[in-house]
Design an enzyme around this catalytic site. Structure first.
Site, PDB file in Angstrom:
ATOM      1  N   GLU A  54       0.807  -1.218   0.000  1.00  0.00           N
ATOM      2  CA  GLU A  54       0.000   0.000   0.000  1.00  0.00           C
ATOM      3  C   GLU A  54       0.841   1.270   0.000  1.00  0.00           C
ATOM      4  O   GLU A  54       0.408   2.298  -0.523  1.00  0.00           O
ATOM      5  CB  GLU A  54      -0.947  -0.011   1.209  1.00  0.00           C
ATOM      6  N   PHE A 116     -11.699  -6.800  13.952  1.00  0.00           N
ATOM      7  CA  PHE A 116     -10.592  -7.264  13.130  1.00  0.00           C
ATOM      8  C   PHE A 116     -10.225  -6.219  12.079  1.00  0.00           C
ATOM      9  O   PHE A 116     -11.076  -5.740  11.342  1.00  0.00           O
ATOM     10  CB  PHE A 116     -10.964  -8.582  12.446  1.00  0.00           C
ATOM     11  N   GLN A 117      -8.985  -5.837  12.049  1.00  0.00           N
ATOM     12  CA  GLN A 117      -8.439  -4.852  11.128  1.00  0.00           C
ATOM     13  C   GLN A 117      -9.104  -3.481  11.244  1.00  0.00           C
ATOM     14  O   GLN A 117      -9.167  -2.723  10.277  1.00  0.00           O
ATOM     15  CB  GLN A 117      -8.486  -5.356   9.677  1.00  0.00           C
ATOM     16  N   LYS A 166     -17.829  -0.297   5.887  1.00  0.00           N
ATOM     17  CA  LYS A 166     -18.240  -1.336   4.944  1.00  0.00           C
ATOM     18  C   LYS A 166     -19.737  -1.288   4.654  1.00  0.00           C
ATOM     19  O   LYS A 166     -20.169  -1.500   3.509  1.00  0.00           O
ATOM     20  CB  LYS A 166     -17.854  -2.718   5.484  1.00  0.00           C
ATOM     21  N   MET A 479      24.463   8.422   1.525  1.00  0.00           N
ATOM     22  CA  MET A 479      24.376   9.736   2.140  1.00  0.00           C
ATOM     23  C   MET A 479      24.692   9.668   3.633  1.00  0.00           C
ATOM     24  O   MET A 479      25.376  10.555   4.172  1.00  0.00           O
ATOM     25  CB  MET A 479      22.985  10.351   1.922  1.00  0.00           C
TER      26      MET A 479
END
Length: 566
Positions: A54, A116-117, A166, A479
């Site tokens: 993502e 959940f999630q 949802k 760097m």
């Protein structure tokens, strides 16, 4: 006309189409699955690019936005998917990139239950967005999405997050699209103060040694022509921030190069010699100013910006010019007297000659030894006719890239400026190529940053994205190693990297590639890469302990420039 009863998911997709969206970067999951199911029927209207992480979705959407000028769109599910998107959202805020991130969320009756999630997406993203909103009803989907696009793309652009429960995706709604182009509490284009316009013009007309600092705000405001008219009428030399570099072609006679820590010597030194400093669409970032206590104390200052919060935040202007650069530059230009600053501009020449002798010639045209970073970048730029899009990761590859790649067209630099996100380059290059299919996209990566999002080679394979990837491989976090050498007594703590066979990995993704180590093979390898029909990985084995010079140490004055071992 009778209104349609459709699901919230279809309302979302219909609104995206109405807002002109043609590409989404995303990754499906449980809480966003109703939208993905509906997307199946919209494949002829919206291209979905399946990323491999993502974070890659947000960076790809950023790359798309930066070259196209349109908001980038990322679509993710709830929980870890939303938190994976955080880095890209923060990056977009720092670099004023229009981004709409749509996340799925658990059903509204489960909110607050640690389902959940489930994660508090709004609480997490409020500090790093222009607007973050949770949709709990299907009736609010179209309104929220249209509002998101207006906020993300207007005024000073930035990211917006829409978190959709949802049940709001599943439930039916009587759909009606209403484009939002006004919000009572939000004024994206400030009113222009005509007194400030006049005062700015008067200062410019009086100046003997003016210097302009050009930032990305010029590009975001589509004010490139207005800027050139302004600079040429008053004969003002200018330097650019990293993100403002391609606003004016590299070879313009008034273009004196890049500002900042690894910028060109001339515009950095002249900042403390000019009598008038004109910041245009830039925020006087610490990497540009160095120590504010010693920055441009001799100069009067004009600051053009669209964001009131930037005016006086770091540097107090003599005259603030608030407004859209396209409007304010044109208004000031009308009041300017045509001028010539020949003697002042000629004073840049000694600095340019010094930098060329001490740094540039050694970096671009070495006669012996291993390949150098700047040498590789310069040759790639030349091979594209200086007409490619530069995408970089973060580190030495970035600083060398923006120093030695050259530009003919605007929107030709895609890099992580304010946040400095390693892993940005590869997914951003995917978005840049999709946003500008007719242009050659050259993505320069370090061996460290490449491995942070290397999985996006899978996206390139699946989407058949023709990006040219150049890894500058020195088996170091370059760097950090440079800072360790200069400021930490050469104590190279955890910066030496044992790397895999990058070409073998690319070939596993059906991407052609090769390693180049010898100088006499470099031109041929670059042509092979550019001539190849499809993505290509060129791994350039560069000197192990290369340095990016010039360098202004962090927190030092802009005149305290290190040129290297000279």
């Amino acid at each position: 006309m009778e209104k349609q009863m459709i699901t919230g998911s279809e309302a979302l997709l219909k609104t995206l189409v109405a807002e002109g969206v043609d590409t989404i970067f995303g990754y499906p999951g449980g809480a966003i699955m109703p939208v993905y199911d509906c997307l199946y029927s919209y494949r002829d209207k919206i291209r979905h690019v399946l990323v491999r992480h993502e974070q890659g979705a947000t960076h790809a959407a950023q790359g798309y936005a930066r070259v196209s000028g349109k908001p980038g769109v990322a679509l993710v599910t709830s929980g870890p998917a939303a938190t994976n998107a955080i880095t890209g959202i923060a990056d977009a805020l720092m670099d004023s990139t229009p981004l709409v991130v749509i996340s799925g969320q658990v059903a509204s009756p489960l909110l607050g239950s640690d389902a959940f999630q489930e994660i508090d997406v709004i609480g997490i993203t409020l500090p790093i967005t222009k607007w973050a909103y949770q949709v709990r009803r299907a009736e609010d989907v179209a309104w929220a999405i249209s509002r998101a696009f207006y906020i993300a793309s207007s005024g000073r652009p930035g990211p917006v997050v829409i978190d959709i429960a949802k049940d709001a995706q599943i439930n039916k709604v009587e759909y009606e699209y209403k484009k939002i182009d006004y919000i009572r509490s939000y004024q994206p284009r400030p009113d222009v103060n005509t007194d400030h316009i006049s005062a700015a013009a008067e200062l410019i007309n009086q100046a003997k040694k003016p210097l302009a600092l050009v930032g990305q705000g010029v590009i975001l405001g589509n004010a490139e022509k207005e800027l050139i008219n302004f600079l040429e009428k008053a004969d003002i030399p200018f330097g650019s921030t990293i993100l403002g570099l391609s606003a004016v072609p590299t070879d313009h006679p008034l273009n004196k190069g890049m500002l900042g820590m690894h910028g060109n010597v001339g515009p950095n030194r002249k900042t403390n010699e000019c009598d008038l400093l004109i910041g245009i669409g830039m925020r006087f970032d610490d990497r540009v100013t160095g120590d504010l206590k010693t920055y441009a104390k001799q100069a009067k200052i004009i600051h053009f910006d669209i964001d009131q919060a930037e005016i006086g935040k770091n540097v107090l202007p003599t005259v603030p010019v608030l407004g859209d650069a396209k409007d304010t530059l044109a208004a000031v230009t009308k009041l300017l007297n045509p001028a010539k600053h020949t003697e002042w501009i000629a004073t840049f020449q000694p600095d340019e000659q010094e930098e060329d002798q001490k740094v540039i010639q050694k970096e671009l045209f070495p006669e012996t030894g291993p390949l150098k970073m700047g040498e590789v970048i310069n040759k790639v730029s030349e091979a594209t006719g200086h007409d490619g899009i530069l995408v970089t990761d973060v580190g030495q590859n970035q600083m060398m890239g923006v120093r030695y790649f050259k530009y003919k067209r605007t929107r030709s630099v895609v890099t992580s400026g304010g946040l400095g996100t390693m892993g940005f380059g590869l997914p951003a290059a995917i978005g840049a190529k999709i946003g500008a299919t007719d242009r050659t996209v050259c993505c320069f990566l370090g061996d460290g940053g490449f491995q942070m999002t290397i999985q996006e080679l899978g996206t390139i394979m699946q989407e058949n994205t023709n990006v040219k990837i150049i890894v500058l491989n020195n088996n170091f976090l370059g760097m950090v190693r440079q800072w360790q050498e200069l400021f930490f007594d050469e104590r190279y703590s955890e910066t030496n990297m044992l790397n895999p066979d990058f070409v073998a990995i690319a070939k596993a993704y059906n991407i052609e590639g090769r390693v180049v180590e010898k100088r006499e093979e470099l031109d041929g390898a670059i042509q092979e890469m550019l001539n190849h029909d499809g993505a290509y990985l060129l791994v350039a084995t560069i000197e192990k302990c290369g340095m990016v010079y010039p360098m202004i140490p962090a927190g030092s004055t802009v005149t305290n420039i290190i040129m290297g071992d000279n």
